[in-house]
Design a protein around this motif. Sequence first.
Motif, PDB file in Angstrom:
ATOM      1  N   GLY A  20     -25.389  16.491  28.035  1.00 39.35           N
ATOM      2  CA  GLY A  20     -24.401  15.895  26.944  1.00 39.35           C
ATOM      3  C   GLY A  20     -24.863  14.239  26.706  1.00 39.35           C
ATOM      4  O   GLY A  20     -23.752  13.578  26.443  1.00 39.35           O
ATOM      5  N   ASN A  21     -25.928  13.810  27.513  1.00 37.78           N
ATOM      6  CA  ASN A  21     -25.999  12.327  27.568  1.00 37.78           C
ATOM      7  C   ASN A  21     -27.421  11.914  26.596  1.00 37.78           C
ATOM      8  O   ASN A  21     -28.124  11.233  27.317  1.00 37.78           O
ATOM      9  CB  ASN A  21     -26.076  11.790  28.862  1.00 37.78           C
ATOM     10  CG  ASN A  21     -24.870  12.181  29.568  1.00 37.78           C
ATOM     11  OD1 ASN A  21     -23.804  11.825  29.082  1.00 37.78           O
ATOM     12  ND2 ASN A  21     -24.842  12.576  30.636  1.00 37.78           N
ATOM     13  N   GLU A  22     -27.700  12.633  25.689  1.00 35.02           N
ATOM     14  CA  GLU A  22     -28.836  12.448  24.941  1.00 35.02           C
ATOM     15  C   GLU A  22     -28.588  11.735  23.484  1.00 35.02           C
ATOM     16  O   GLU A  22     -27.607  12.408  23.112  1.00 35.02           O
ATOM     17  CB  GLU A  22     -29.785  13.360  24.613  1.00 35.02           C
ATOM     18  CG  GLU A  22     -30.416  13.845  26.015  1.00 35.02           C
ATOM     19  CD  GLU A  22     -31.152  12.973  26.850  1.00 35.02           C
ATOM     20  OE1 GLU A  22     -31.738  12.134  26.076  1.00 35.02           O
ATOM     21  OE2 GLU A  22     -31.503  13.138  28.148  1.00 35.02           O
ATOM     22  N   SER A  23     -29.480  11.544  22.615  1.00 36.27           N
ATOM     23  CA  SER A  23     -29.489  10.899  21.220  1.00 36.27           C
ATOM     24  C   SER A  23     -29.332  12.163  20.332  1.00 36.27           C
ATOM     25  O   SER A  23     -29.761  13.327  20.642  1.00 36.27           O
ATOM     26  CB  SER A  23     -30.507  10.104  20.695  1.00 36.27           C
ATOM     27  OG  SER A  23     -31.805  10.619  20.820  1.00 36.27           O
ATOM     28  N   VAL A  24     -28.869  11.677  18.837  1.00 37.57           N
ATOM     29  CA  VAL A  24     -28.914  12.830  17.980  1.00 37.57           C
ATOM     30  C   VAL A  24     -30.212  13.459  17.613  1.00 37.57           C
ATOM     31  O   VAL A  24     -30.456  14.667  17.519  1.00 37.57           O
ATOM     32  CB  VAL A  24     -28.048  12.321  16.658  1.00 37.57           C
ATOM     33  CG1 VAL A  24     -28.236  13.229  15.671  1.00 37.57           C
ATOM     34  CG2 VAL A  24     -26.797  11.839  17.059  1.00 37.57           C
ATOM     35  N   ALA A  25     -31.235  12.740  17.698  1.00 37.98           N
ATOM     36  CA  ALA A  25     -32.569  13.024  17.341  1.00 37.98           C
ATOM     37  C   ALA A  25     -33.025  13.838  18.333  1.00 37.98           C
ATOM     38  O   ALA A  25     -33.948  15.022  17.915  1.00 37.98           O
ATOM     39  CB  ALA A  25     -33.410  11.706  17.228  1.00 37.98           C
ATOM     40  N   TYR A  26     -32.833  13.677  19.669  1.00 41.08           N
ATOM     41  CA  TYR A  26     -33.227  14.777  20.873  1.00 41.08           C
ATOM     42  C   TYR A  26     -32.460  16.068  20.549  1.00 41.08           C
ATOM     43  O   TYR A  26     -33.306  16.949  20.783  1.00 41.08           O
ATOM     44  CB  TYR A  26     -32.686  13.907  22.098  1.00 41.08           C
ATOM     45  CG  TYR A  26     -33.083  14.793  23.113  1.00 41.08           C
ATOM     46  CD1 TYR A  26     -34.476  14.906  23.934  1.00 41.08           C
ATOM     47  CD2 TYR A  26     -32.009  15.546  23.798  1.00 41.08           C
ATOM     48  CE1 TYR A  26     -34.499  15.856  24.780  1.00 41.08           C
ATOM     49  CE2 TYR A  26     -32.152  16.626  24.976  1.00 41.08           C
ATOM     50  CZ  TYR A  26     -33.301  16.519  25.491  1.00 41.08           C
ATOM     51  OH  TYR A  26     -33.471  17.190  26.630  1.00 41.08           O
ATOM     52  N   TYR A  27     -31.216  15.986  20.329  1.00 40.68           N
ATOM     53  CA  TYR A  27     -30.466  17.291  20.192  1.00 40.68           C
ATOM     54  C   TYR A  27     -31.283  18.068  18.946  1.00 40.68           C
ATOM     55  O   TYR A  27     -31.492  19.454  19.070  1.00 40.68           O
ATOM     56  CB  TYR A  27     -29.290  17.248  19.909  1.00 40.68           C
ATOM     57  CG  TYR A  27     -28.376  16.759  21.238  1.00 40.68           C
ATOM     58  CD1 TYR A  27     -28.503  17.268  22.362  1.00 40.68           C
ATOM     59  CD2 TYR A  27     -27.601  15.521  21.321  1.00 40.68           C
ATOM     60  CE1 TYR A  27     -28.078  16.932  23.453  1.00 40.68           C
ATOM     61  CE2 TYR A  27     -26.989  15.048  22.422  1.00 40.68           C
ATOM     62  CZ  TYR A  27     -27.151  15.617  23.472  1.00 40.68           C
ATOM     63  OH  TYR A  27     -26.526  15.431  24.589  1.00 40.68           O
ATOM     64  N   LEU A  28     -31.369  17.388  17.762  1.00 41.01           N
ATOM     65  CA  LEU A  28     -31.993  18.196  16.520  1.00 41.01           C
ATOM     66  C   LEU A  28     -33.511  18.726  16.955  1.00 41.01           C
ATOM     67  O   LEU A  28     -33.782  19.717  16.435  1.00 41.01           O
ATOM     68  CB  LEU A  28     -32.132  17.207  15.403  1.00 41.01           C
ATOM     69  CG  LEU A  28     -30.633  16.749  14.934  1.00 41.01           C
ATOM     70  CD1 LEU A  28     -30.852  15.623  13.829  1.00 41.01           C
ATOM     71  CD2 LEU A  28     -29.945  17.854  14.508  1.00 41.01           C
ATOM     72  N   GLY A  38     -21.835   9.560  22.116  1.00 39.80           N
ATOM     73  CA  GLY A  38     -21.146   9.762  20.794  1.00 39.80           C
ATOM     74  C   GLY A  38     -22.542  10.664  20.104  1.00 39.80           C
ATOM     75  O   GLY A  38     -21.962  11.301  19.097  1.00 39.80           O
ATOM     76  N   GLY A  39     -23.502  10.693  20.370  1.00 37.64           N
ATOM     77  CA  GLY A  39     -24.484  11.515  19.824  1.00 37.64           C
ATOM     78  C   GLY A  39     -24.100  13.047  20.109  1.00 37.64           C
ATOM     79  O   GLY A  39     -24.262  13.581  19.164  1.00 37.64           O
ATOM     80  N   ALA A  40     -23.675  13.243  21.264  1.00 33.58           N
ATOM     81  CA  ALA A  40     -23.307  14.686  21.371  1.00 33.58           C
ATOM     82  C   ALA A  40     -22.091  15.176  20.628  1.00 33.58           C
ATOM     83  O   ALA A  40     -22.042  16.305  20.221  1.00 33.58           O
ATOM     84  CB  ALA A  40     -22.668  14.808  23.053  1.00 33.58           C
ATOM     85  N   VAL A  41     -21.162  14.073  20.302  1.00 31.10           N
ATOM     86  CA  VAL A  41     -20.099  14.578  19.254  1.00 31.10           C
ATOM     87  C   VAL A  41     -20.519  14.665  18.257  1.00 31.10           C
ATOM     88  O   VAL A  41     -20.010  15.627  17.360  1.00 31.10           O
ATOM     89  CB  VAL A  41     -19.058  13.387  19.385  1.00 31.10           C
ATOM     90  CG1 VAL A  41     -18.061  13.498  18.295  1.00 31.10           C
ATOM     91  CG2 VAL A  41     -18.344  13.190  20.742  1.00 31.10           C
ATOM     92  N   VAL A  42     -21.487  13.874  17.687  1.00 31.76           N
ATOM     93  CA  VAL A  42     -22.202  14.233  16.313  1.00 31.76           C
ATOM     94  C   VAL A  42     -22.528  15.559  15.975  1.00 31.76           C
ATOM     95  O   VAL A  42     -22.602  16.319  15.142  1.00 31.76           O
ATOM     96  CB  VAL A  42     -23.047  12.936  15.942  1.00 31.76           C
ATOM     97  CG1 VAL A  42     -23.897  13.386  14.820  1.00 31.76           C
ATOM     98  CG2 VAL A  42     -22.148  11.625  15.659  1.00 31.76           C
ATOM     99  N   ILE A  43     -23.422  15.889  17.144  1.00 29.57           N
ATOM    100  CA  ILE A  43     -23.967  17.177  17.279  1.00 29.57           C
ATOM    101  C   ILE A  43     -22.988  18.274  17.196  1.00 29.57           C
ATOM    102  O   ILE A  43     -23.405  19.349  16.640  1.00 29.57           O
ATOM    103  CB  ILE A  43     -24.957  17.376  18.419  1.00 29.57           C
ATOM    104  CG1 ILE A  43     -26.174  16.166  18.304  1.00 29.57           C
ATOM    105  CG2 ILE A  43     -25.510  18.673  18.389  1.00 29.57           C
ATOM    106  CD1 ILE A  43     -27.146  16.598  17.022  1.00 29.57           C
ATOM    107  N   VAL A  44     -22.111  18.153  17.775  1.00 29.63           N
ATOM    108  CA  VAL A  44     -21.014  19.448  18.059  1.00 29.63           C
ATOM    109  C   VAL A  44     -20.514  19.532  16.551  1.00 29.63           C
ATOM    110  O   VAL A  44     -20.249  20.500  15.961  1.00 29.63           O
ATOM    111  CB  VAL A  44     -20.070  19.044  18.898  1.00 29.63           C
ATOM    112  CG1 VAL A  44     -18.826  20.041  18.625  1.00 29.63           C
ATOM    113  CG2 VAL A  44     -20.358  19.191  20.509  1.00 29.63           C
ATOM    114  N   ILE A  45     -20.225  18.345  15.986  1.00 34.66           N
ATOM    115  CA  ILE A  45     -19.670  18.173  14.505  1.00 34.66           C
ATOM    116  C   ILE A  45     -20.628  19.092  13.760  1.00 34.66           C
ATOM    117  O   ILE A  45     -20.169  19.875  12.596  1.00 34.66           O
ATOM    118  CB  ILE A  45     -19.084  16.957  14.202  1.00 34.66           C
ATOM    119  CG1 ILE A  45     -18.039  16.320  15.141  1.00 34.66           C
ATOM    120  CG2 ILE A  45     -18.904  16.984  12.537  1.00 34.66           C
ATOM    121  CD1 ILE A  45     -17.846  14.972  14.300  1.00 34.66           C
TER     122      ILE A  45
END
Length: 407
Positions: free
Chosen positions: A45-53, A233-240
């Motif tokens: 849960g400690n990565e950027s939005v681009a990483y998760y995508l 914050g990136g994790a929150v965006v990904i969950v949304i």
Amino acid sequence: MAAYGLYTHIASNKFRSMLLLVGLFMLFYVLVYAGALIAEVLIDGNESVAYYLSRALADLLKAAPFATIAAAAWIVIAYFFHQSMIDAVTGGHDVTRQEEPRLYNLLENLCISRGITMPKLKIMDSPALNAFATGLNPRQYAITVTTGLLKALNDQEIEAVLGHELTHIKNGDVQLMVIAVIIAGVVGFFGELFFRLFTSFSWSSGSGGSWSSGSSSSSSRSSSSSDNKSSGGGAVVIVIIAVVLIVVAWLLSQVVKLALSRSREYLADAGSVELTKNPDAMITALRKIEGRGELPGATSAVMELCVDNPREGFADLFATHPSVQSRVDALVKFAGGRDPGPLPAPDETEQPAEQTGQADAPPPLPQGPWSDAARTDEPASPGSAQRPTGTGIGTPIGNPMGPWGRH
């Protein structure tokens, strides 16, 4: 290309339906991608939005073969057992000519007149007024009729309803709708599964999950704390994003089913008129069924296959059937039928039609030459047909099957 005439409308509708089914199947992969997003956040849960995508996309490519196999297995199971599942829900059972001669003969006559392979005939014990067709191949095709429909409709109206269902079979609507319901079921099942995972994840993170707690490090590592806050914050965006994808996939699956079904009901009504040459019978059948078709205990998937799928209020936004009024208007405009208007709710204090000797008489409609009018008690002259001589409604004599005779 624009469609002109009934048969070109049918061909055009089939082409659009195949495209919609492909789109419906693609929604399954959207759900897999949403699930991969949630899984990546749960793992780290400690990565950027681009990483998760990017990681979720890689997961999707790896999981796509397995997801396709799982969806195909679901479809195969439904292919062989969907009728048993529907019968288990509705209580429908096969009937023979000896058990239901009236209904069996009406269906057989329609099939013989147009060279259509006769489907199985099933009866569902329910006071609701409805019918539906099922099956994915000629060996599976079946038409189920409720006992309430048999009691409320006369022979010509039942024939119109049977023609409606036969048209669904003839046009390939039944296969497409059953497949659409199966695929939409896959989307709904995995959508609910991922949503439950999300709610469970939200609850655990609210109590101190990995990505929310990473930002509360000691003050001696301020730069690391700042990075963790940003990545959290990136994790929150990904969950949304994942939740939005799940909701959108489910909504689109409902819209696709709606698009598949609504236009087909108009074509099935027109096909019934083509089979029976009697638009008035289809109109009065729809008017009698209107508001009386809800099958108690039936799932939404079963109701989507019925002649009428009544919905009210907010649920009407996702109704798979056009309103009875719009269907009647189309029959009046294009088939030259006559609309008696909405029928009043049946009076429970009145005796059933079969107890008064008027089982085949229409409901309170404007009387015409087709109605069972009052007859005189005087014997008819030899060789002459007995004709109605009054304007009131009386008990028919010597013709329990109604003015159209036996089929």
